[in-house]
Design an enzyme around this catalytic site. Sequence first.
Site, mmCIF file in Angstrom:
data_model
loop_
_atom_site.group_PDB
_atom_site.id
_atom_site.type_symbol
_atom_site.label_atom_id
_atom_site.label_comp_id
_atom_site.label_asym_id
_atom_site.label_seq_id
_atom_site.Cartn_x
_atom_site.Cartn_y
_atom_site.Cartn_z
ATOM 1 C CD GLU A 559 -2.659 1.184 2.367
ATOM 2 O OE1 GLU A 559 -2.745 0.383 3.271
ATOM 3 O OE2 GLU A 559 -3.646 2.476 2.437
ATOM 4 C CG ASN A 614 -4.935 5.038 0.812
ATOM 5 O OD1 ASN A 614 -5.770 4.241 1.458
ATOM 6 N ND2 ASN A 614 -3.468 4.724 1.145
ATOM 7 C CD GLU A 646 -5.958 0.562 0.658
ATOM 8 O OE1 GLU A 646 -6.173 1.272 1.464
ATOM 9 O OE2 GLU A 646 -5.361 -0.621 0.425
ATOM 10 C CG ASP A 676 -8.801 1.931 3.575
ATOM 11 O OD1 ASP A 676 -8.722 0.926 4.451
ATOM 12 O OD2 ASP A 676 -8.019 2.665 3.308
ATOM 13 C CD GLU A 733 -6.213 -0.712 7.407
ATOM 14 O OE1 GLU A 733 -5.896 0.088 6.457
ATOM 15 O OE2 GLU A 733 -6.943 -0.238 8.106
HETATM 16 P P1 C2E Z 1 -5.133 4.043 5.877
HETATM 17 O O1 C2E Z 1 -5.573 3.984 4.374
HETATM 18 O O2 C2E Z 1 -5.697 3.225 6.743
HETATM 19 O O3 C2E Z 1 -3.676 3.460 6.159
HETATM 20 C C1 C2E Z 1 -3.264 2.644 6.950
HETATM 21 C C2 C2E Z 1 -2.443 3.395 8.226
HETATM 22 O O4 C2E Z 1 -2.315 2.555 9.148
HETATM 23 C C3 C2E Z 1 -1.090 3.886 7.856
HETATM 24 O O5 C2E Z 1 -0.975 4.981 8.424
HETATM 25 C C4 C2E Z 1 -0.089 2.807 8.196
HETATM 26 O O6 C2E Z 1 1.265 3.272 8.449
HETATM 27 C C5 C2E Z 1 -0.967 2.552 9.696
HETATM 28 N N1 C2E Z 1 -0.534 1.092 9.911
HETATM 29 C C6 C2E Z 1 -0.165 0.265 9.201
HETATM 30 N N2 C2E Z 1 0.084 -0.774 10.164
HETATM 31 C C7 C2E Z 1 -0.119 -0.582 11.186
HETATM 32 C C8 C2E Z 1 -0.262 -1.184 12.495
HETATM 33 O O7 C2E Z 1 0.235 -2.370 12.477
HETATM 34 N N3 C2E Z 1 -0.410 -0.414 13.533
HETATM 35 C C9 C2E Z 1 -0.929 0.743 13.697
HETATM 36 N N4 C2E Z 1 -1.002 1.431 14.620
HETATM 37 N N5 C2E Z 1 -0.963 1.424 12.342
HETATM 38 C C10 C2E Z 1 -0.660 0.678 11.205
HETATM 39 P P2 C2E Z 1 -0.443 6.280 7.743
HETATM 40 O O8 C2E Z 1 0.498 6.169 6.730
HETATM 41 O O9 C2E Z 1 -0.144 7.337 8.909
HETATM 42 O O10 C2E Z 1 -1.769 6.954 7.017
HETATM 43 C C11 C2E Z 1 -2.945 7.259 7.588
HETATM 44 C C12 C2E Z 1 -3.903 7.659 6.792
HETATM 45 O O11 C2E Z 1 -3.532 8.527 5.958
HETATM 46 C C13 C2E Z 1 -4.238 6.454 5.830
HETATM 47 O O12 C2E Z 1 -5.192 5.520 6.310
HETATM 48 C C14 C2E Z 1 -5.168 6.953 4.638
HETATM 49 O O13 C2E Z 1 -6.211 7.152 4.975
HETATM 50 C C15 C2E Z 1 -4.489 8.405 4.770
HETATM 51 N N6 C2E Z 1 -3.449 8.422 3.380
HETATM 52 C C16 C2E Z 1 -2.267 7.820 3.547
HETATM 53 N N7 C2E Z 1 -1.773 8.205 2.311
HETATM 54 C C17 C2E Z 1 -2.732 8.794 1.329
HETATM 55 C C18 C2E Z 1 -2.600 8.955 -0.016
HETATM 56 O O14 C2E Z 1 -1.791 8.601 -0.838
HETATM 57 N N8 C2E Z 1 -3.801 9.454 -0.269
HETATM 58 C C19 C2E Z 1 -5.019 9.523 0.538
HETATM 59 N N9 C2E Z 1 -6.369 10.009 -0.214
HETATM 60 N N10 C2E Z 1 -4.889 9.174 1.724
HETATM 61 C C20 C2E Z 1 -3.825 8.610 2.272
HETATM 62 CA CA CA Z 2 -5.610 2.485 3.009
HETATM 63 CA CA CA Z 3 -7.420 1.655 6.413
#
Ligand code: C2E
Ligand code: CA
Ligand code: CA
Length: 776
Positions: A559, A614, A646, A676, A733
């Site tokens: 991802e 995403n 997603e 998602d 997830e």
């Molecule tokens: P998401 O789509 O639900 O992405 C997964 C988030 O969960 C990611 O945080 C990831 O680092 C985190 N994660 C993965 N494994 C674990 C785990 O074992 N434990 C915990 N506590 N967290 C875990 P991240 O990278 O901070 O992203 C947060 C949110 O930001 C994402 O949630 C997504 O909604 C948004 N996001 C990130 N990149 C993009 C993007 O390129 N475009 C869009 N529209 N939204 C994005």
């Molecule tokens: Ca996601």
């Molecule tokens: Ca998610």
Amino acid sequence: MFRVIECIVGEHDLRLVLLAALVWLLGSAALFFLLKRSIDCVEERRRQWLAVAALAAGVGVWATHFIAMLAYDGSMPLRFDPAMTTLSVGLAVLGFWLSFLVAGRGFGMTASLAAGMVAALGVAAMHFTGMAAIEAPASVRYDVPAIASAIAVNAVCFFLAFAAFGRLTGASRIALPTLLAVLGVVALHFTSMSATMLVPDPARGLAEAGSGHGWLVTAIVVAALSLIGFVLAGAFLDRMLTDLRGFAEATLEGIAILSGGRIVEANAQLAKLLGVSADDLVGTDPTIWLAPGDGRPLAEAREEPAEALVTGLDGETRIVEVAAHAVEYRGRQCQVLAVRDLTARKRAELQVEHLATHDALTGLPNRTRFTAMLDTLMRSGEAFALLALDLDRFKAVNDLFGHTAGDAILCRVAALLRDAVAERDLVARIGGDEFLILQRGIAGEEDAQQLVRRILADFARELDITRDPMAVGVSIGVALYPADADDPAALRHNADVALYRAKERGRGMACFFDLEMDRVVRERRELEHDLRHAIARRQLSLMFQPLVATAGGRIVGYEALLRWAHPTRGSVPPETFVPIAEDVGAIIPIGEWVLREACAAAMQWPEDISIAVNVSAVQFQLPNLAAIVEDALDCSGLDPSRLELEVTESVMLRDRAGALATLHRLKALGVRIVMDDFGTGYSSLSNLQAFPFDKIKIDRSFVSHVTDDQSARSIIRAIVALGKSLDLPVVAEGVETEEQRRMVLEEGCPQAQGFLFGSPAEAVVGVPGLLRVVGR
Ligand code: C2E
Ligand code: CA
Ligand code: CA
């Protein structure tokens, strides 16, 4: 005295004496009439009138003298020398002319005395020149003291006449001076006649026969007639000028002519305006009817017309415009007042102004008026509170029940707010469902809190959502002056910040502005600004987190997760900046950038490894999202089957039909679509049914509690069951521990993602680094 009476009765034809007196009566009446005419004329016109008056008086007194001479029944036949006779007329006219000049405009005591003497001397000069014109076989002897006293009597009479003229008013101003002048001239004539002796002197022969009285009679008749002519002409001219009144009546304006501070003429329009008759106006002081708003004297000439309020006797108050000009009216220096009724125009103007400064629907002041009021209030330095109000649910009511119902609600709210505030406070409507209140003269925050409580209570009572489906709520933000800001824009901003915070906290809340709020808002503004330049400044990058098969831990895909390296704040988490980018629309170019970068990165990986990107709900508002995705695939050369998009349930919220159409177009490209964060939003079965998703991702909040919270486990089980029924694989997830992995595997999730398998990491060409992470 006796001698004089004997002279008149004994030596004169009494009928002619009477005629002579009558002619002078007419002459002196004309004299004072014309003098009166001249008195308040402009200077040039006055001199003309004085000349006419001198001519009338001179000719009059001369005619009188000669008629009286003809009345003389002496023992000797009398003839007159034409040249001397003519000279005598000239002297009389000159005498009067000089006396008028001496008298001046004022006819004061001294001036009148001097004028009386000059006039008497003129008349005497005429008299004795006339006597010298006598051609008789006799020489003339005078009794000098008697004649001197006759001239003195005459002078006194003229003095009294002029003085009386200067002091009296009305008809007596002409009558008394006329009688005095008649008395003076008669006294002079007959006193001097009785003091004159004709001593027969054969040496003085008669002129040849034929030069008798004939021409003299003609001359006298002509003189008398022209005298009457002068008077008639004067009267006629006066009449002519009076007829100018016709013009005044023809205008639409009220017109009054003032002389000496009083109305001498008024037209019917003015009378109507004041609710009285024109006759009632004449002679009055105009200031009792009209008081100019600029406080300057009414008749003063102005560049701009003054406005005045008029309360007529009919009780109606009107607004009028008054202009004053100096004019020459009937030869006099006067002021003309033109009075225009502005009432109708003013009413229209007020209406226009009201429209421009008020909201047509509720009648409340609008933004324009509010802004002006806010500025004024700030300048006054008075402490006040600014309340920013925003209705909750208004859009829903408007959409559900129609605009008429929406309008009715707005009017109810307006009335409610007006009732809640004090008389001096201002309630304004500045937008669809936005209101502002200026609460004036507050002693402290407590006063504003009271008002807020009152408004919230009124809303709860009057607009109760449990009873009325059309009811709306209100959120309130409050900023205080001077505590929270010292300029209007900052105060407005701070009230908005507080309102924003109130809305964040939920419906029907109120918030008072504080500095912490301001800091948060400022920070957000800065982030918004910086975000717009993040791509160009190369501050964005992607991390990749593996997605594995739950059973064996084999990597099936990655991802793409966005990172922002801010120059001063360091790494800003996507949870902070993505919502802001969505709010300000920056997510559109950023989302496209992520898509292209992710596709390009995946091209470096083995072909059986997919890439998940995403996509924000905001991107679904773009009609060309599918085209952008297609272009990203084309440009990178990535097989569509390797790309997973997603999306969250929120894409279905705004334009469900449009979103579904875009989803179908994307799916038609051969791209897979993943639901998602399932379980956090609406978790609606209908959303899952509406579109053939390829996968469901259970939100990590459930996974993190799966080992200690039975209900979290039940939810996972339910979602997996739901997925099975719809033939959708479910991904877990946020798997961080082995225990969690085992449990989600037991519950039936074929794929998983989480720190247990690998944290998001930078892509390395050929992905050995990523494979290393996975290799555990
Ligand atoms: P998401 O789509 O639900 O992405 C997964 C988030 O969960 C990611 O945080 C990831 O680092 C985190 N994660 C993965 N494994 C674990 C785990 O074992 N434990 C915990 N506590 N967290 C875990 P991240 O990278 O901070 O992203 C947060 C949110 O930001 C994402 O949630 C997504 O909604 C948004 N996001 C990130 N990149 C993009 C993007 O390129 N475009 C869009 N529209 N939204 C994005
Ligand atoms: Ca996601
Ligand atoms: Ca998610």
